[in-house]
Motif scaffolding. Structure first.
Motif, PDB file in Angstrom:
ATOM      1  N   VAL A 104       0.861  -1.178   0.000  1.00  0.00           N
ATOM      2  CA  VAL A 104       0.000   0.000   0.000  1.00  0.00           C
ATOM      3  C   VAL A 104       0.895   1.224   0.000  1.00  0.00           C
ATOM      4  CG1 VAL A 104      -1.908  -1.126   1.180  1.00  0.00           C
ATOM      5  CG2 VAL A 104      -0.178   0.044   2.512  1.00  0.00           C
ATOM      6  N   THR A 105       0.362   2.305  -0.508  1.00  0.00           N
ATOM      7  CA  THR A 105       1.133   3.537  -0.550  1.00  0.00           C
ATOM      8  C   THR A 105       1.084   4.222   0.815  1.00  0.00           C
ATOM      9  OG1 THR A 105      -0.748   4.906  -1.187  1.00  0.00           O
ATOM     10  CG2 THR A 105       0.525   3.855  -2.986  1.00  0.00           C
ATOM     11  N   ASN A 106       1.970   5.152   1.015  1.00  0.00           N
ATOM     12  CA  ASN A 106       1.975   5.935   2.249  1.00  0.00           C
ATOM     13  C   ASN A 106       0.646   6.671   2.399  1.00  0.00           C
ATOM     14  OD1 ASN A 106       3.269   6.874   4.606  1.00  0.00           O
ATOM     15  ND2 ASN A 106       3.704   8.822   3.590  1.00  0.00           N
ATOM     16  N   GLU A 107       0.133   7.159   1.288  1.00  0.00           N
ATOM     17  CA  GLU A 107      -1.150   7.870   1.319  1.00  0.00           C
ATOM     18  C   GLU A 107      -2.282   6.942   1.777  1.00  0.00           C
ATOM     19  OE1 GLU A 107      -3.791   9.420  -2.201  1.00  0.00           O
ATOM     20  OE2 GLU A 107      -2.222  10.901  -1.756  1.00  0.00           O
ATOM     21  N   GLN A 108      -2.273   5.704   1.300  1.00  0.00           N
ATOM     22  CA  GLN A 108      -3.294   4.741   1.710  1.00  0.00           C
ATOM     23  C   GLN A 108      -3.178   4.421   3.204  1.00  0.00           C
ATOM     24  OE1 GLN A 108      -2.160   1.853  -1.302  1.00  0.00           O
ATOM     25  NE2 GLN A 108      -4.182   1.995  -2.239  1.00  0.00           N
ATOM     26  N   MET A 109      -1.963   4.346   3.714  1.00  0.00           N
ATOM     27  CA  MET A 109      -1.762   4.079   5.143  1.00  0.00           C
ATOM     28  C   MET A 109      -2.262   5.254   5.987  1.00  0.00           C
ATOM     29  SD  MET A 109       1.938   2.136   5.060  1.00  0.00           S
ATOM     30  CE  MET A 109       2.210   2.345   6.789  1.00  0.00           C
ATOM     31  N   ILE A 110      -1.988   6.472   5.530  1.00  0.00           N
ATOM     32  CA  ILE A 110      -2.446   7.665   6.253  1.00  0.00           C
ATOM     33  C   ILE A 110      -3.968   7.717   6.255  1.00  0.00           C
ATOM     34  CG2 ILE A 110      -2.492  10.190   6.202  1.00  0.00           C
ATOM     35  CD1 ILE A 110       0.422  10.040   5.079  1.00  0.00           C
ATOM     36  N   PHE A 111      -4.573   7.434   5.108  1.00  0.00           N
ATOM     37  CA  PHE A 111      -6.033   7.429   4.995  1.00  0.00           C
ATOM     38  C   PHE A 111      -6.626   6.388   5.946  1.00  0.00           C
ATOM     39  CE2 PHE A 111     -10.067   6.057   3.150  1.00  0.00           C
ATOM     40  CZ  PHE A 111     -10.698   7.268   2.929  1.00  0.00           C
ATOM     41  N   GLU A 135      -0.721  15.311   3.626  1.00  0.00           N
ATOM     42  CA  GLU A 135      -0.912  14.192   4.547  1.00  0.00           C
ATOM     43  C   GLU A 135      -2.059  14.484   5.514  1.00  0.00           C
ATOM     44  OE1 GLU A 135       2.093  15.636   4.125  1.00  0.00           O
ATOM     45  OE2 GLU A 135       3.431  14.067   3.376  1.00  0.00           O
ATOM     46  N   ASP A 136      -2.103  15.730   6.017  1.00  0.00           N
ATOM     47  CA  ASP A 136      -3.165  16.136   6.933  1.00  0.00           C
ATOM     48  C   ASP A 136      -4.526  16.022   6.247  1.00  0.00           C
ATOM     49  OD1 ASP A 136      -4.172  17.494   9.416  1.00  0.00           O
ATOM     50  OD2 ASP A 136      -4.678  19.079   7.974  1.00  0.00           O
ATOM     51  N   LYS A 137      -4.613  16.487   5.028  1.00  0.00           N
ATOM     52  CA  LYS A 137      -5.876  16.426   4.286  1.00  0.00           C
ATOM     53  C   LYS A 137      -6.287  14.976   4.027  1.00  0.00           C
ATOM     54  CE  LYS A 137      -5.278  20.929   2.169  1.00  0.00           C
ATOM     55  NZ  LYS A 137      -4.931  21.663   0.951  1.00  0.00           N
ATOM     56  N   THR A 138      -5.320  14.121   3.730  1.00  0.00           N
ATOM     57  CA  THR A 138      -5.603  12.703   3.510  1.00  0.00           C
ATOM     58  C   THR A 138      -6.120  12.069   4.792  1.00  0.00           C
ATOM     59  OG1 THR A 138      -3.920  12.568   1.781  1.00  0.00           O
ATOM     60  CG2 THR A 138      -4.600  10.493   2.808  1.00  0.00           C
ATOM     61  N   TRP A 139      -5.452  12.355   5.919  1.00  0.00           N
ATOM     62  CA  TRP A 139      -5.871  11.797   7.208  1.00  0.00           C
ATOM     63  C   TRP A 139      -7.280  12.283   7.561  1.00  0.00           C
ATOM     64  CZ3 TRP A 139      -7.537  13.140  12.010  1.00  0.00           C
ATOM     65  CH2 TRP A 139      -7.409  12.190  13.025  1.00  0.00           C
ATOM     66  N   LEU A 140      -7.538  13.589   7.372  1.00  0.00           N
ATOM     67  CA  LEU A 140      -8.860  14.139   7.681  1.00  0.00           C
ATOM     68  C   LEU A 140      -9.941  13.532   6.785  1.00  0.00           C
ATOM     69  CD1 LEU A 140      -7.917  17.891   8.240  1.00  0.00           C
ATOM     70  CD2 LEU A 140      -8.530  16.205   9.984  1.00  0.00           C
ATOM     71  N   SER A 141      -9.595  13.281   5.531  1.00  0.00           N
ATOM     72  CA  SER A 141     -10.538  12.635   4.626  1.00  0.00           C
ATOM     73  C   SER A 141     -10.862  11.221   5.136  1.00  0.00           C
ATOM     74  CB  SER A 141      -9.950  12.572   3.217  1.00  0.00           C
ATOM     75  OG  SER A 141     -10.800  11.892   2.346  1.00  0.00           O
ATOM     76  N   GLY A 142      -9.844  10.521   5.605  1.00  0.00           N
ATOM     77  CA  GLY A 142     -10.056   9.203   6.196  1.00  0.00           C
ATOM     78  C   GLY A 142     -10.907   9.284   7.446  1.00  0.00           C
ATOM     79  N   TRP A 143     -10.635  10.291   8.285  1.00  0.00           N
ATOM     80  CA  TRP A 143     -11.408  10.485   9.520  1.00  0.00           C
ATOM     81  C   TRP A 143     -12.882  10.684   9.174  1.00  0.00           C
ATOM     82  CZ3 TRP A 143     -14.682  13.821  11.939  1.00  0.00           C
ATOM     83  CH2 TRP A 143     -14.825  13.696  13.323  1.00  0.00           C
ATOM     84  N   ASP A 144     -13.130  11.539   8.179  1.00  0.00           N
ATOM     85  CA  ASP A 144     -14.510  11.788   7.751  1.00  0.00           C
ATOM     86  C   ASP A 144     -15.162  10.501   7.266  1.00  0.00           C
ATOM     87  OD1 ASP A 144     -14.237  14.492   8.355  1.00  0.00           O
ATOM     88  OD2 ASP A 144     -13.760  15.064   6.283  1.00  0.00           O
ATOM     89  N   ASP A 145     -14.409   9.674   6.531  1.00  0.00           N
ATOM     90  CA  ASP A 145     -14.951   8.413   6.042  1.00  0.00           C
ATOM     91  C   ASP A 145     -15.252   7.468   7.208  1.00  0.00           C
ATOM     92  OD1 ASP A 145     -15.749   6.977   3.697  1.00  0.00           O
ATOM     93  OD2 ASP A 145     -14.025   5.646   3.988  1.00  0.00           O
TER      94      ASP A 145
END
Length: 187
Positions: A104-111, A135-145
Motif C-alpha cells: 500500500v502507498t503511504n497515502e493509503q496508510m495515512i487514509f 498528509e493532513d488532508k488525507t488523514w482528515l478525509s479518512g477520519w470523515d470516512d
C-alpha cells in the motif's frame, strides 16, 4: 507576611498536621473510589464486547497501537513476533517474496489511520501531520470516512445485535432509538 526559616510561629500544630493528613487521605480515597468505578465500567464494556464476539486481546492491542506515543516500537515488536513465528514454523516465511506485491502507498496508510480514528471517535486532528499539508488532508478525509461508516452502519449493527440477543432470551428487541453506547439493563 511570609514565614521566615526558623520562625516557629508558622509551624503546624499537631491538630493542624492531623487535619492536613486527613485532607490528603480523603483525596486519595476519592481517587480510589473513582478508579473502582472506572474498573467496573471497563469490565462491563469488556463483557459487552465479548458478547458481540470481539476479542479482548485484539481490542486491547488495537487501542494500545492507536494511542501509542511511539509507533515504531509497535512495528519493531510486530517484526520480532513475526520472525519468531517463522522460526517456529507457525507461519510461512514471506519475507523473501515479491517486495512490491500487495504493497500500500503511504497515502493509503495515512487514509486508513484516519478512518480508524474517525471510527473510534477521536478528535478530528491529525497530530502527526502539519495542518493543511497533503498528509493532513488525507488523514482528515479518512477520519470523515470513518465517521460516515459509523454513522451509516452502527445503528443497524446494534439493532441486529439486540434482535439476536432478544431471540436467545425470547424477549422483544429494544427500540431502535436507544443509545448504542448505553449499558444493557435488565427490565
Amino acid at each position: 507576611m511570609a514565614a521566615q526559616i526558623g520562625d516557629n510561629s508558622k509551624e503546624l500544630t499537631e491538630l493542624e498536621k492531623q487535619a492536613l493528613w486527613a485532607h490528603h487521605v480523603r483525596r486519595r480515597i476519592a481517587i480510589h473510589h473513582e478508579r473502582e468505578e472506572l474498573k467496573a465500567s471497563e469490565t462491563a464494556a469488556k463483557k459487552d464486547a465479548k458478547n458481540d464476539g470481539i476479542s479482548e486481546q485484539e481490542m486491547k492491542d488495537f487501542i494500545d497501537c492507536m494511542l501509542t506515543d511511539d509507533p515504531q516500537k509497535k512495528v519493531d515488536n510486530f517484526n520480532m513476533l513475526k520472525r519468531n513465528r517463522i522460526r517456529l514454523g507457525l507461519i510461512q516465511d514471506d519475507r523473501k517474496g515479491d517486495l512490491l506485491a500487495d504493497r500500500v502507498t503511504n497515502e493509503q496508510m495515512i487514509f486508513a489511520a484516519g478512518v480508524e480514528a474517525g471510527l473510534a471517535g477521536l478528535d478530528r486532528v491529525s497530530k502527526k501531520y502539519s495542518a493543511g499539508s497533503s498528509e493532513d488532508k488525507t488523514w482528515l478525509s479518512g477520519w470523515d470516512d470513518g465517521q460516515r461508516i459509523a454513522r451509516e452502519n452502527l445503528q443497524s449493527a446494534m439493532e441486529k445485535r439486540n434482535a439476536a440477543k432478544a431471540s436467545k432470551t425470547n424477549e422483544e428487541p429494544r427500540a431502535t432509538g436507544d443509545d448504542p453506547f448505553s449499558q444493557d439493563k435488565e427490565d
